[in-house]
Every structure is written in C-alpha cells, then in structure tokens.
Design a protein around this motif. Sequence first.
Motif, PDB file in Angstrom:
ATOM      1  N   SER A  11       2.598 -11.255  -3.877  1.00  9.17           N
ATOM      2  CA  SER A  11       3.593 -10.229  -3.565  1.00  9.17           C
ATOM      3  C   SER A  11       2.922  -8.900  -3.278  1.00  9.17           C
ATOM      4  O   SER A  11       3.282  -8.204  -2.314  1.00  9.17           O
ATOM      5  CB  SER A  11       4.577 -10.087  -4.730  1.00  9.17           C
ATOM      6  OG  SER A  11       5.521  -9.066  -4.467  1.00  9.17           O
ATOM      7  N   HIS A  12       1.926  -8.537  -4.068  1.00  9.53           N
ATOM      8  CA  HIS A  12       1.207  -7.278  -3.830  1.00  9.53           C
ATOM      9  C   HIS A  12       0.463  -7.316  -2.495  1.00  9.53           C
ATOM     10  O   HIS A  12       0.422  -6.322  -1.769  1.00  9.53           O
ATOM     11  CB  HIS A  12       0.222  -7.017  -4.968  1.00  9.53           C
ATOM     12  CG  HIS A  12       0.868  -6.456  -6.196  1.00  9.53           C
ATOM     13  ND1 HIS A  12       0.364  -6.646  -7.456  1.00  9.53           N
ATOM     14  CD2 HIS A  12       1.977  -5.692  -6.356  1.00  9.53           C
ATOM     15  CE1 HIS A  12       1.129  -6.030  -8.343  1.00  9.53           C
ATOM     16  NE2 HIS A  12       2.116  -5.448  -7.696  1.00  9.53           N
ATOM     17  N   GLY A  13      -0.127  -8.469  -2.174  1.00 10.41           N
ATOM     18  CA  GLY A  13      -0.821  -8.579  -0.894  1.00 10.41           C
ATOM     19  C   GLY A  13       0.116  -8.391   0.283  1.00 10.41           C
ATOM     20  O   GLY A  13      -0.216  -7.716   1.260  1.00 10.41           O
ATOM     21  N   LEU A  14       1.300  -8.983   0.181  1.00 10.81           N
ATOM     22  CA  LEU A  14       2.292  -8.829   1.241  1.00 10.81           C
ATOM     23  C   LEU A  14       2.793  -7.392   1.308  1.00 10.81           C
ATOM     24  O   LEU A  14       3.059  -6.866   2.400  1.00 10.81           O
ATOM     25  CB  LEU A  14       3.460  -9.790   1.010  1.00 10.81           C
ATOM     26  CG  LEU A  14       3.111 -11.278   1.109  1.00 10.81           C
ATOM     27  CD1 LEU A  14       4.306 -12.133   0.718  1.00 10.81           C
ATOM     28  CD2 LEU A  14       2.645 -11.625   2.512  1.00 10.81           C
ATOM     29  N   GLN A  15       2.887  -6.738   0.158  1.00 21.26           N
ATOM     30  CA  GLN A  15       3.288  -5.326   0.145  1.00 21.26           C
ATOM     31  C   GLN A  15       2.261  -4.465   0.864  1.00 21.26           C
ATOM     32  O   GLN A  15       2.613  -3.500   1.543  1.00 21.26           O
ATOM     33  CB  GLN A  15       3.474  -4.841  -1.291  1.00 21.26           C
ATOM     34  CG  GLN A  15       4.721  -5.370  -1.975  1.00 21.26           C
ATOM     35  CD  GLN A  15       4.801  -4.918  -3.419  1.00 21.26           C
ATOM     36  OE1 GLN A  15       4.523  -3.767  -3.745  1.00 21.26           O
ATOM     37  NE2 GLN A  15       5.163  -5.824  -4.300  1.00 21.26           N
ATOM     38  N   VAL A  16       0.980  -4.805   0.714  1.00 22.95           N
ATOM     39  CA  VAL A  16      -0.070  -4.072   1.436  1.00 22.95           C
ATOM     40  C   VAL A  16       0.148  -4.188   2.942  1.00 22.95           C
ATOM     41  O   VAL A  16       0.098  -3.200   3.683  1.00 22.95           O
ATOM     42  CB  VAL A  16      -1.473  -4.594   1.059  1.00 22.95           C
ATOM     43  CG1 VAL A  16      -2.539  -3.969   1.960  1.00 22.95           C
ATOM     44  CG2 VAL A  16      -1.785  -4.282  -0.398  1.00 22.95           C
ATOM     45  N   LEU A  17       0.405  -5.413   3.413  1.00 24.16           N
ATOM     46  CA  LEU A  17       0.617  -5.623   4.843  1.00 24.16           C
ATOM     47  C   LEU A  17       1.849  -4.864   5.333  1.00 24.16           C
ATOM     48  O   LEU A  17       1.825  -4.239   6.398  1.00 24.16           O
ATOM     49  CB  LEU A  17       0.763  -7.113   5.153  1.00 24.16           C
ATOM     50  CG  LEU A  17      -0.480  -7.980   4.892  1.00 24.16           C
ATOM     51  CD1 LEU A  17      -0.163  -9.439   5.172  1.00 24.16           C
ATOM     52  CD2 LEU A  17      -1.652  -7.508   5.747  1.00 24.16           C
ATOM     53  N   GLU A  18       2.922  -4.912   4.546  1.00 23.30           N
ATOM     54  CA  GLU A  18       4.145  -4.199   4.932  1.00 23.30           C
ATOM     55  C   GLU A  18       3.903  -2.696   4.974  1.00 23.30           C
ATOM     56  O   GLU A  18       4.426  -1.994   5.849  1.00 23.30           O
ATOM     57  CB  GLU A  18       5.271  -4.540   3.956  1.00 23.30           C
ATOM     58  CG  GLU A  18       5.759  -5.976   4.079  1.00 23.30           C
ATOM     59  CD  GLU A  18       6.683  -6.385   2.948  1.00 23.30           C
ATOM     60  OE1 GLU A  18       6.809  -5.606   1.971  1.00 23.30           O
ATOM     61  OE2 GLU A  18       7.293  -7.476   3.036  1.00 23.30           O
ATOM     62  N   LEU A  19       3.104  -2.192   4.046  1.00 23.48           N
ATOM     63  CA  LEU A  19       2.777  -0.770   4.024  1.00 23.48           C
ATOM     64  C   LEU A  19       1.965  -0.378   5.253  1.00 23.48           C
ATOM     65  O   LEU A  19       2.196   0.674   5.868  1.00 23.48           O
ATOM     66  CB  LEU A  19       1.997  -0.446   2.745  1.00 23.48           C
ATOM     67  CG  LEU A  19       1.723   1.034   2.442  1.00 23.48           C
ATOM     68  CD1 LEU A  19       3.018   1.789   2.204  1.00 23.48           C
ATOM     69  CD2 LEU A  19       0.806   1.158   1.232  1.00 23.48           C
TER      70      LEU A  19
END
Length: 225
Positions: A11-19
């Motif tokens: 989830s954190h990795g995907l949040q990085v991409l979304e950011l």
Amino acid sequence: MSESGTSKTLSHGLQVLELLVEHPQGLTMTEIADGIGVHRTVAHRLVRTLEAHHLCRRDRFKRISLGTGLVRLAEPVEQDLRTLARPLLEELSDAGRASAHLVVRENAEQVRMLMIVEPRQARMHVSFRSGQLDPIGRGSAGLALLSAEPPVDGEREEITRARTRGYAVSVGEIAPGITGISAVVPTGRDAPGTSIGLSLFEAPDPDELGRLVVASAQRLGSLLK
C-alpha cells in the motif's frame, strides 16, 4: 499484513506512485516520506524497490519521478477499447474543436479518464491528465454514466435531463469555467460503464455538440458489440 488483510508495505509503495503522478516534476526523498506519512528510511526502501522494477527513477539532482516501466504495465489496460476509440475521439475533437475524452467507471463512486485527445485546429483547448479520477456525481462523464441507470429518489436534475436527451452537460464541475458534454457508450456487454465526451471553454450550441457526442458514442458502441 494489516488487520484488513491488505499489505501495508505494498500500500505504501502504491501511495508513492500515486504521489509521483501528482508531481511529475519529481520529489525529494523527504517530500515522499512526508507525503505518505512514513519515516525517511522507510521511504528510501520503498523507492529503492520501485527503482529496481523501473517504476520510478532518480535524476542527477536526486529527485524521484515515475519510471518507464509503468509504460509497459499500462499498455495492456483496456487496449482494445482505447484502440477502437482513438480515431473516433480524433474525429469528435476536430468536429467539436474541443478536447475529446474517453472515461470509464472505476467503482461506485469514481470515474477515470482513460484517454483524452486534443483538437488539432483550435487555438485554445482544455487539457486534462489521462488517468485522473473524478467523483461520479460531478462532471458530464459521471452524470452520463449515472443516467444509464434506473432513476433513484433524490438524483440530480442533470442526471434526469441527461436520461431524457441522451447526453449530460456540466459547467465548472471538474474545472472552473469548463463545460463538459458526454454520452454513454452502449456496449451491450459485461464491461465497466464507458462514456465519450467533449470539454471546452465555451459551448455556444450545446445541443449540436451533444448530437456529435451521441453519434460518436453510438459508433464506438457498435464496434464494441
């Protein structure tokens, strides 16, 4: 694993991409850590992992941005739909002298901009980011998709009107001063709801543009059946 059964690290990795999608100019490691609410060392591990899969990259100033590996991942997404829609969107964009868009329903609450084609002749045009998410209850694309469903108590008047005339119109709901005109694509298959539309600064004759949009939506629907 979290209590909900999802992976916190993923989830954190995907949040990085979304950011990074929101900041195409790139971010520092500290900005990423602050943006997703983790310690800098955690952000560093996440970015290193994403770099290993070419999903993000670092420039000579150590700013992190999206990587080219995302292109390979995104290419198969609704490929047939995008391939069939592109020439129709180009025709619609030129005929309406406005940006034409293809939008799909992401879930019960949101729609996603799958493709946008900008006019080749207009002096000025509206520009949106492909892939952006918008509330389904705001903007002509979402309103058109809602109009394809049975009426519900308390629905917006714009949805009822769109159901009657075959296309939805919105003004200033996704971006200030922008008019949207969209129609549902009648796919006749078990697929996410899809709409085609135009976005422009001024719509002196929305009925005429509405007819163009409906005709394009019907043509795409016939290709998809």
